[in-house]
Each structure stands twice: as structure tokens, then as C-alpha cells.
Design a protein around this motif. Structure first.
Motif, short mmCIF file in Angstrom:
data_model
loop_
_atom_site.label_atom_id
_atom_site.label_comp_id
_atom_site.label_asym_id
_atom_site.label_seq_id
_atom_site.Cartn_x
_atom_site.Cartn_y
_atom_site.Cartn_z
N LEU A 69 0.91 -1.18 0.11
CA LEU A 69 0.10 0.01 -0.11
C LEU A 69 0.85 1.24 0.06
O LEU A 69 0.61 2.35 -0.60
CB LEU A 69 -1.04 0.10 1.10
N LEU A 70 1.99 1.41 0.80
CA LEU A 70 2.96 2.39 0.76
C LEU A 70 3.45 2.70 -0.73
O LEU A 70 3.37 3.76 -1.24
CB LEU A 70 3.92 2.22 1.72
N THR A 71 3.66 1.59 -1.44
CA THR A 71 4.27 1.81 -2.72
C THR A 71 3.28 2.26 -3.74
O THR A 71 3.57 3.05 -4.58
CB THR A 71 4.89 0.34 -3.24
N MET A 72 2.12 1.68 -3.48
CA MET A 72 0.91 2.32 -4.36
C MET A 72 0.62 3.59 -4.11
O MET A 72 0.44 4.56 -4.86
CB MET A 72 -0.45 1.26 -4.17
N GLY A 110 -3.49 9.38 -1.47
CA GLY A 110 -4.16 8.37 -0.52
C GLY A 110 -4.01 8.57 0.83
O GLY A 110 -3.51 9.75 1.28
N HIS A 111 -4.83 7.85 1.46
CA HIS A 111 -4.72 8.00 2.97
C HIS A 111 -4.03 6.86 3.64
O HIS A 111 -4.32 5.77 3.97
CB HIS A 111 -6.42 7.96 3.47
N THR A 112 -2.83 7.39 3.97
CA THR A 112 -1.91 6.37 4.45
C THR A 112 -2.05 5.85 5.98
O THR A 112 -1.81 4.67 6.05
CB THR A 112 -0.53 6.94 4.37
N GLY A 113 -2.25 6.86 6.75
CA GLY A 113 -2.22 6.76 8.46
C GLY A 113 -3.26 5.43 8.56
O GLY A 113 -2.97 4.52 9.30
N GLY A 114 -4.61 5.84 8.32
CA GLY A 114 -5.46 5.14 8.41
C GLY A 114 -5.56 3.68 7.85
O GLY A 114 -5.72 2.42 8.62
N LYS A 125 -2.21 4.88 14.67
CA LYS A 125 -2.28 5.31 13.15
C LYS A 125 -0.85 5.32 12.53
O LYS A 125 -0.07 5.58 13.37
CB LYS A 125 -2.91 6.77 13.21
N GLY A 126 -0.80 4.86 11.47
CA GLY A 126 0.46 4.72 10.83
C GLY A 126 1.36 3.61 11.26
O GLY A 126 2.39 3.55 10.95
N ARG A 127 0.48 2.60 11.80
CA ARG A 127 1.23 1.46 12.39
C ARG A 127 2.46 0.83 11.34
O ARG A 127 1.81 0.53 10.12
CB ARG A 127 0.28 0.44 12.63
N HIS A 133 -2.35 11.36 8.13
CA HIS A 133 -3.78 10.78 7.70
C HIS A 133 -3.68 10.73 6.31
O HIS A 133 -4.25 9.77 5.84
CB HIS A 133 -4.69 12.02 8.13
N HIS A 134 -3.12 11.74 5.53
CA HIS A 134 -3.22 11.73 3.97
C HIS A 134 -1.98 12.11 3.49
O HIS A 134 -1.77 12.53 2.18
CB HIS A 134 -4.41 12.36 3.20
N HIS A 135 -0.72 12.03 4.29
CA HIS A 135 0.54 12.37 3.62
C HIS A 135 1.07 11.11 2.79
O HIS A 135 0.74 10.05 2.97
CB HIS A 135 1.47 12.37 4.84
N VAL A 136 1.58 11.71 1.93
CA VAL A 136 1.99 10.80 0.56
C VAL A 136 3.55 10.54 0.90
O VAL A 136 4.16 11.82 0.75
CB VAL A 136 1.89 11.17 -0.44
#
Length: 281
Positions: free
Chosen positions: A17-20, A27-31, A237-239, A251-254
Motif C-alpha cells: 500500500l505504501l508503494t501504491m 492516498g490515506h496513508t495513516g488509517g 495510526k501509521g502502524r 492521515h493523508h500524507h504521501v
């Protein structure tokens, strides 16, 4: 999968998901990182599903009410073969099916979500339909904790116990952060477990990033006959990415290229540790 295999799968999903998100630049990274363990437990251990028959009548239903954290879900569905994994490269691109919220044009998605507060009501309807049709499937609904400020959540919370829906499992991704800050500063929720219990739900509180605890709670549901179950999954969050954990900005940092490399290195190390533990056993 056993617990160690589930942990390893969750690490891989986080890497995907991080790569995507990095590739798509959105994207919404943290959640997505916080709910990855929940989705991994559900899809690889708990739910009755068949990727080759996504509309199989006997399947369990999953509703991602916190639809903005769809990235982990896309990666899980692709990994299981609901659609080709290569399609992840089109995430949030023009003309893609893989948009920033669940899209029921994609196999494995029951309903479009995104406007918060709607998923539990739909889940109540699905669970009630199962009861009335004499079907054995269960309905799982994943909600955000910021979403608990929506009034429609509590209308559905009244309906679940009223109809004695012990085939309904609600899960709150309780990471205590939302887009504008901490949940208790934006709109205080506590005592959240007591509120759900007062509405007639059987409430179980667990560490939502502990795979063993997740599996135990989900396998036990329904733990109380004629009552829906609410699992309060206390998560971070961000686990999985040390510099993203409990940071509202994520929350939505890329992740940029450097952040992605650091995150993947951390996750690769975690995966190697799990492999070593398996060899020791």
C-alpha cells in the motif's frame, strides 16, 4: 494462516500500500496502515469468501464504512486474486476502477462507501436480510473512530440489537486521530465502549494491532447470542512505520522517495524477524 503467517502477510500488505500510494501521489496513508491487521485477520483467516466467485450467496460480507482508508483493502483484494495485482499500478489514475474509496465495480466490494456514517446502516440491512432469508453468512463493518460523531451510526447502533442481529460484527478502528487532530479534541467520544454497550451491543476491547487478539475476538463473534458484537480495536495510526505512527499529518500524507525507502526498510526488517522466529520454532 497461523498467527505468524498473518503477521507476515500484514507486513507485506503495508509494503504494497505504501508503494501504491507513493506511485499514485495520493492516498490515506495513516488509517490504511492502522487497519491493515484488521483486514488481514478478516480476509485470510475469518471470513468465508471465494475470489473466484465474488458474488457467491454464502459469502460473508465486509463493508468498509471508513471508505477513505481503501488502500489496504485494494492490496488485500489484489493479493487474494479478486483482480490482477498489476491493476494496483492504476490506483487513482484516470479511468481506473481503483479509486480513492471502495467501488462496487470491483469484484469483492459490496457497496460504494466514502461519505462517513452509512456503512453500519447498510450492514444492519444485510444482516437482517440474512436472518429473514435463513442464510448463515455474517456481516462485518469496519468504522473509523472519527466516524463515530455521525448521527447515522447511532441510528444503526439502535437497530442492530433491536433485530437481535448476532450475525453482525462492527469494528471500530480506534486510532484516536482524524484529519483535523485527536478525536477527543475534535468531538469527544469517551466513554465509547460504554456507549456501545448501552445501545445493547456485546462489546469487546482489544489491541487492534495484535494479530492474536484480533483472531481470538473475531473467531469468538458472536460471543453473545441475539446481540451484535462491537470490537473496539485500539490501533496506532501509521502502524508499522516508526516515523508515521501517531502523527496526524500522516492521515493523508504521501511518502516521498526517501520516506518510502525508509519505511520499506523498516518493514523488510520486520518481515525478516518474523521469518527468523519461524525458523526457530
Amino acid at each position: 494462516m497461523d498467527i505468524r503467517e498473518l503477521k507476515a502477510k500484514a507486513v507485506q500488505i503495508r509494503m504494497d500500500l505504501l508503494t501504491m500510494i507513493h506511485r499514485a501521489k495520493t492516498g490515506h496513508t495513516g488509517g490504511s496502515l492502522s487497519n491493515t491487521d484488521i483486514l488481514t485477520a478478516l480476509y485470510y483467516r475469518i471470513m468465508k469468501i471465494d475470489p473466484a466467485r465474488p458474488k457467491w450467496e454464502g459469502r460473508d460480507r465486509f463493508i468498509a464504512s471508513k471508505g477513505h482508508s481503501v488502500e489496504s483493502l485494494w492490496c488485500v483484494l489484489a493479493d487474494l486474486g479478486f483482480f490482477p495485482k498489476e491493476e494496483l499500478e492504476t490506483f487513482s489514475q484516470f479511468g481506473t476502477r481503483l479509486i480513492g474509496h471502495p467501488n462496487n465495480k470491483v469484484p469483492g466490494i459490496e457497496m460504494n462507501t466514502g461519505a462517513l456514517g452509512h456503512g453500519l446502516a447498510i450492514s444492519v440491512g444485510m444482516a437482517l436480510a440474512a436472518k429473514r432469508d435463513g442464510k448463515a453468512y455474517k456481516v462485518y463493518c469496519l468504522m473509523g473512530d472519527g466516524e463515530q460523531a455521525e448521527g447515522s451510526v447511532w441510528e444503526a447502533a439502535m437497530a442492530g440489537p433491536h433485530y437481535k442481529l448476532d450475525n453482525l460484527v462492527g469494528i471500530v478502528d480506534r486510532n484516536r486521530l482524524q484529519i483535523s487532530g485527536g478525536t477527543e479534541e475534535v468531538m469527544g467520544l469517551e466513554p465509547l465502549e460504554e456507549k456501545w454497550a448501552s445501545f445493547g451491543w456485546h462489546v469487546v476491547s482489544i489491541d487492534g494491532n495484535d494479530m492474536g487478539a484480533l483472531v481470538e475476538a473475531l473467531e469468538a463473534a458472536p460471543a453473545a447470542p441475539r446481540k451484535p458484537t462491537l470490537i473496539m480495536a485500539n490501533t496506532v495510526k501509521g502502524r508499522g512505520v516508526s516515523f508515521a505512527e501517531n502523527v496526524p499529518h500522516w492521515h493523508h500524507h504521501v511518502p516521498n522517495a526517501e520516506e518510502l525507502e525508509l519505511a520499506l526498510n523498516e518493514l523488510t526488517a520486520a518481515l525478516e524477524l518474523l521469518k527468523q522466529e519461524g525458523r526457530v520454532q
